[in-house]
Design a protein around this motif. Structure first.
Motif, PDB file in Angstrom:
ATOM      1  N   LYS A  51     -19.004  -8.479  10.897  1.00  0.00           N
ATOM      2  CA  LYS A  51     -17.833  -7.798  10.366  1.00  0.00           C
ATOM      3  C   LYS A  51     -18.307  -6.837   9.278  1.00  0.00           C
ATOM      4  O   LYS A  51     -19.166  -7.184   8.472  1.00  0.00           O
ATOM      5  CB  LYS A  51     -16.857  -8.799   9.753  1.00  0.00           C
ATOM      6  CG  LYS A  51     -16.258  -9.757  10.742  1.00  0.00           C
ATOM      7  CD  LYS A  51     -15.364 -10.747  10.021  1.00  0.00           C
ATOM      8  CE  LYS A  51     -14.766 -11.752  10.966  1.00  0.00           C
ATOM      9  NZ  LYS A  51     -13.938 -12.740  10.269  1.00  0.00           N
ATOM     10  N   THR A  53     -16.947  -3.077   6.849  1.00  0.00           N
ATOM     11  CA  THR A  53     -15.946  -2.067   6.527  1.00  0.00           C
ATOM     12  C   THR A  53     -16.643  -0.713   6.567  1.00  0.00           C
ATOM     13  O   THR A  53     -17.641  -0.502   5.870  1.00  0.00           O
ATOM     14  CB  THR A  53     -15.344  -2.319   5.130  1.00  0.00           C
ATOM     15  OG1 THR A  53     -14.789  -3.644   5.110  1.00  0.00           O
ATOM     16  CG2 THR A  53     -14.256  -1.317   4.811  1.00  0.00           C
ATOM     17  N   TYR A  58     -11.960   1.161   7.205  1.00  0.00           N
ATOM     18  CA  TYR A  58     -11.501   0.406   8.372  1.00  0.00           C
ATOM     19  C   TYR A  58     -12.365  -0.842   8.542  1.00  0.00           C
ATOM     20  O   TYR A  58     -13.593  -0.760   8.573  1.00  0.00           O
ATOM     21  CB  TYR A  58     -11.606   1.250   9.644  1.00  0.00           C
ATOM     22  CG  TYR A  58     -10.618   2.385   9.740  1.00  0.00           C
ATOM     23  CD1 TYR A  58      -9.638   2.363  10.711  1.00  0.00           C
ATOM     24  CD2 TYR A  58     -10.673   3.479   8.885  1.00  0.00           C
ATOM     25  CE1 TYR A  58      -8.735   3.408  10.831  1.00  0.00           C
ATOM     26  CE2 TYR A  58      -9.777   4.520   8.984  1.00  0.00           C
ATOM     27  CZ  TYR A  58      -8.800   4.486   9.959  1.00  0.00           C
ATOM     28  OH  TYR A  58      -7.915   5.515  10.065  1.00  0.00           O
ATOM     29  N   ARG A  59     -11.723  -1.988   8.677  1.00  0.00           N
ATOM     30  CA  ARG A  59     -12.445  -3.242   8.932  1.00  0.00           C
ATOM     31  C   ARG A  59     -12.827  -3.270  10.405  1.00  0.00           C
ATOM     32  O   ARG A  59     -11.954  -3.248  11.265  1.00  0.00           O
ATOM     33  CB  ARG A  59     -11.579  -4.433   8.550  1.00  0.00           C
ATOM     34  CG  ARG A  59     -11.348  -4.493   7.053  1.00  0.00           C
ATOM     35  CD  ARG A  59     -10.425  -5.643   6.693  1.00  0.00           C
ATOM     36  NE  ARG A  59     -10.139  -5.615   5.280  1.00  0.00           N
ATOM     37  CZ  ARG A  59      -9.042  -5.080   4.747  1.00  0.00           C
ATOM     38  NH1 ARG A  59      -8.136  -4.539   5.518  1.00  0.00           N
ATOM     39  NH2 ARG A  59      -8.866  -5.093   3.446  1.00  0.00           N
ATOM     40  N   PHE A  77      -7.822  -7.318  16.848  1.00  0.00           N
ATOM     41  CA  PHE A  77      -7.525  -6.979  15.463  1.00  0.00           C
ATOM     42  C   PHE A  77      -6.134  -7.470  15.087  1.00  0.00           C
ATOM     43  O   PHE A  77      -5.244  -7.549  15.925  1.00  0.00           O
ATOM     44  CB  PHE A  77      -7.576  -5.460  15.255  1.00  0.00           C
ATOM     45  CG  PHE A  77      -8.940  -4.873  15.396  1.00  0.00           C
ATOM     46  CD1 PHE A  77      -9.854  -4.938  14.358  1.00  0.00           C
ATOM     47  CD2 PHE A  77      -9.315  -4.244  16.568  1.00  0.00           C
ATOM     48  CE1 PHE A  77     -11.117  -4.392  14.482  1.00  0.00           C
ATOM     49  CE2 PHE A  77     -10.584  -3.688  16.707  1.00  0.00           C
ATOM     50  CZ  PHE A  77     -11.481  -3.766  15.667  1.00  0.00           C
ATOM     51  N   LYS A  78      -5.946  -7.776  13.812  1.00  0.00           N
ATOM     52  CA  LYS A  78      -4.620  -8.074  13.274  1.00  0.00           C
ATOM     53  C   LYS A  78      -3.996  -6.741  12.858  1.00  0.00           C
ATOM     54  O   LYS A  78      -4.672  -5.895  12.274  1.00  0.00           O
ATOM     55  CB  LYS A  78      -4.727  -8.984  12.048  1.00  0.00           C
ATOM     56  CG  LYS A  78      -5.270 -10.361  12.351  1.00  0.00           C
ATOM     57  CD  LYS A  78      -5.425 -11.160  11.078  1.00  0.00           C
ATOM     58  CE  LYS A  78      -6.121 -12.473  11.355  1.00  0.00           C
ATOM     59  NZ  LYS A  78      -6.471 -13.161  10.115  1.00  0.00           N
ATOM     60  N   ARG A  79      -2.732  -6.568  13.151  1.00  0.00           N
ATOM     61  CA  ARG A  79      -1.957  -5.368  12.778  1.00  0.00           C
ATOM     62  C   ARG A  79      -2.498  -4.084  13.403  1.00  0.00           C
ATOM     63  O   ARG A  79      -2.371  -3.000  12.821  1.00  0.00           O
ATOM     64  CB  ARG A  79      -1.860  -5.231  11.256  1.00  0.00           C
ATOM     65  CG  ARG A  79      -1.144  -6.382  10.585  1.00  0.00           C
ATOM     66  CD  ARG A  79      -1.016  -6.181   9.088  1.00  0.00           C
ATOM     67  NE  ARG A  79      -2.259  -6.000   8.375  1.00  0.00           N
ATOM     68  CZ  ARG A  79      -3.066  -6.981   7.966  1.00  0.00           C
ATOM     69  NH1 ARG A  79      -2.755  -8.226   8.219  1.00  0.00           N
ATOM     70  NH2 ARG A  79      -4.176  -6.718   7.305  1.00  0.00           N
ATOM     71  N   ILE A 102      -4.803  -0.194   8.224  1.00  0.00           N
ATOM     72  CA  ILE A 102      -4.245  -1.469   7.748  1.00  0.00           C
ATOM     73  C   ILE A 102      -4.705  -2.648   8.594  1.00  0.00           C
ATOM     74  O   ILE A 102      -4.383  -3.786   8.292  1.00  0.00           O
ATOM     75  CB  ILE A 102      -2.703  -1.440   7.709  1.00  0.00           C
ATOM     76  CG1 ILE A 102      -2.123  -1.244   9.117  1.00  0.00           C
ATOM     77  CG2 ILE A 102      -2.204  -0.405   6.734  1.00  0.00           C
ATOM     78  CD1 ILE A 102      -0.643  -1.521   9.213  1.00  0.00           C
ATOM     79  N   ALA A 103      -5.470  -2.398   9.644  1.00  0.00           N
ATOM     80  CA  ALA A 103      -5.936  -3.463  10.531  1.00  0.00           C
ATOM     81  C   ALA A 103      -6.882  -4.394   9.788  1.00  0.00           C
ATOM     82  O   ALA A 103      -7.514  -4.020   8.805  1.00  0.00           O
ATOM     83  CB  ALA A 103      -6.644  -2.870  11.744  1.00  0.00           C
ATOM     84  N   ASP A 104      -6.961  -5.610  10.301  1.00  0.00           N
ATOM     85  CA  ASP A 104      -7.881  -6.586   9.739  1.00  0.00           C
ATOM     86  C   ASP A 104      -8.618  -7.255  10.887  1.00  0.00           C
ATOM     87  O   ASP A 104      -8.188  -7.208  12.035  1.00  0.00           O
ATOM     88  CB  ASP A 104      -7.108  -7.630   8.919  1.00  0.00           C
ATOM     89  CG  ASP A 104      -7.985  -8.333   7.894  1.00  0.00           C
ATOM     90  OD1 ASP A 104      -9.207  -8.080   7.863  1.00  0.00           O
ATOM     91  OD2 ASP A 104      -7.441  -9.141   7.125  1.00  0.00           O
ATOM     92  N   TRP A 105      -9.726  -7.898  10.582  1.00  0.00           N
ATOM     93  CA  TRP A 105     -10.497  -8.597  11.593  1.00  0.00           C
ATOM     94  C   TRP A 105      -9.703  -9.780  12.133  1.00  0.00           C
ATOM     95  O   TRP A 105      -9.005 -10.455  11.387  1.00  0.00           O
ATOM     96  CB  TRP A 105     -11.794  -9.136  11.010  1.00  0.00           C
ATOM     97  CG  TRP A 105     -12.685  -8.125  10.399  1.00  0.00           C
ATOM     98  CD1 TRP A 105     -13.416  -7.167  11.044  1.00  0.00           C
ATOM     99  CD2 TRP A 105     -12.978  -7.968   9.015  1.00  0.00           C
ATOM    100  NE1 TRP A 105     -14.141  -6.429  10.146  1.00  0.00           N
ATOM    101  CE2 TRP A 105     -13.894  -6.898   8.888  1.00  0.00           C
ATOM    102  CE3 TRP A 105     -12.551  -8.621   7.859  1.00  0.00           C
ATOM    103  CZ2 TRP A 105     -14.397  -6.470   7.671  1.00  0.00           C
ATOM    104  CZ3 TRP A 105     -13.055  -8.195   6.646  1.00  0.00           C
ATOM    105  CH2 TRP A 105     -13.965  -7.131   6.557  1.00  0.00           C
ATOM    106  N   ASP A 106      -9.849 -10.050  13.403  1.00  0.00           N
ATOM    107  CA  ASP A 106      -9.347 -11.294  13.971  1.00  0.00           C
ATOM    108  C   ASP A 106     -10.511 -11.986  14.663  1.00  0.00           C
ATOM    109  O   ASP A 106     -11.079 -12.910  14.100  1.00  0.00           O
ATOM    110  CB  ASP A 106      -8.188 -11.049  14.925  1.00  0.00           C
ATOM    111  CG  ASP A 106      -7.454 -12.324  15.305  1.00  0.00           C
ATOM    112  OD1 ASP A 106      -7.961 -13.420  14.994  1.00  0.00           O
ATOM    113  OD2 ASP A 106      -6.383 -12.248  15.915  1.00  0.00           O
TER     114      ASP A 106
END
Length: 111
Positions: A51, A53, A58-59, A77-79, A102-106
């Motif tokens: 993971k 950034t 962006y993650r 991805f989340k969101r 605004i995305a995050d790792w899933d």
């Protein structure tokens, strides 16, 4: 009295119709896209996931295939939208960057 029964019947039918459309919409939204299985599993242990950034914030995922054969993976991805299923050849690296900041790792899964 007869007039009152008709109003109740019309209102009742409208409620049933509205409720059934909510159920149909909810079930269609949760279905997997055509041609894709809803069940996903973790990639093989020889697929390395990092993971990070990127410079724009962006993650993202960096996926390295350390296996002896090509592996197919997708980033979740989340969101944000998930990536498509991508084949990664042995000793190759693929970066998965989401479509929105605004995305995050899933997770990363086999596909």
């Amino acid at each position: 009295m007869l007039l009152m029964k008709n109003k109740v019947a019309v209102v009742g039918a409208g409620v049933v119709l509205a409720f059934s459309s909510v159920i149909a919409t909810g079930s269609a939204a949760s279905a997997a896209p055509a041609g894709e299985s809803a069940a996903t599993s973790a990639p093989a242990s020889c697929v390395k996931i990092k993971k990070y950034t990127n410079d724009q914030g962006y993650r993202s995922f960096e996926v390295t295939n350390k296996c002896t054969e090509t592996k197919r993976v997708r980033a979740i991805f989340k969101r944000a939208y998930d990536s498509s299923c991508v084949a990664i050849a042995p000793d190759k690296v693929k970066n998965f960057v989401p479509n929105v900041p605004i995305a995050d790792w899933d997770r990363v899964v086999s596909c």
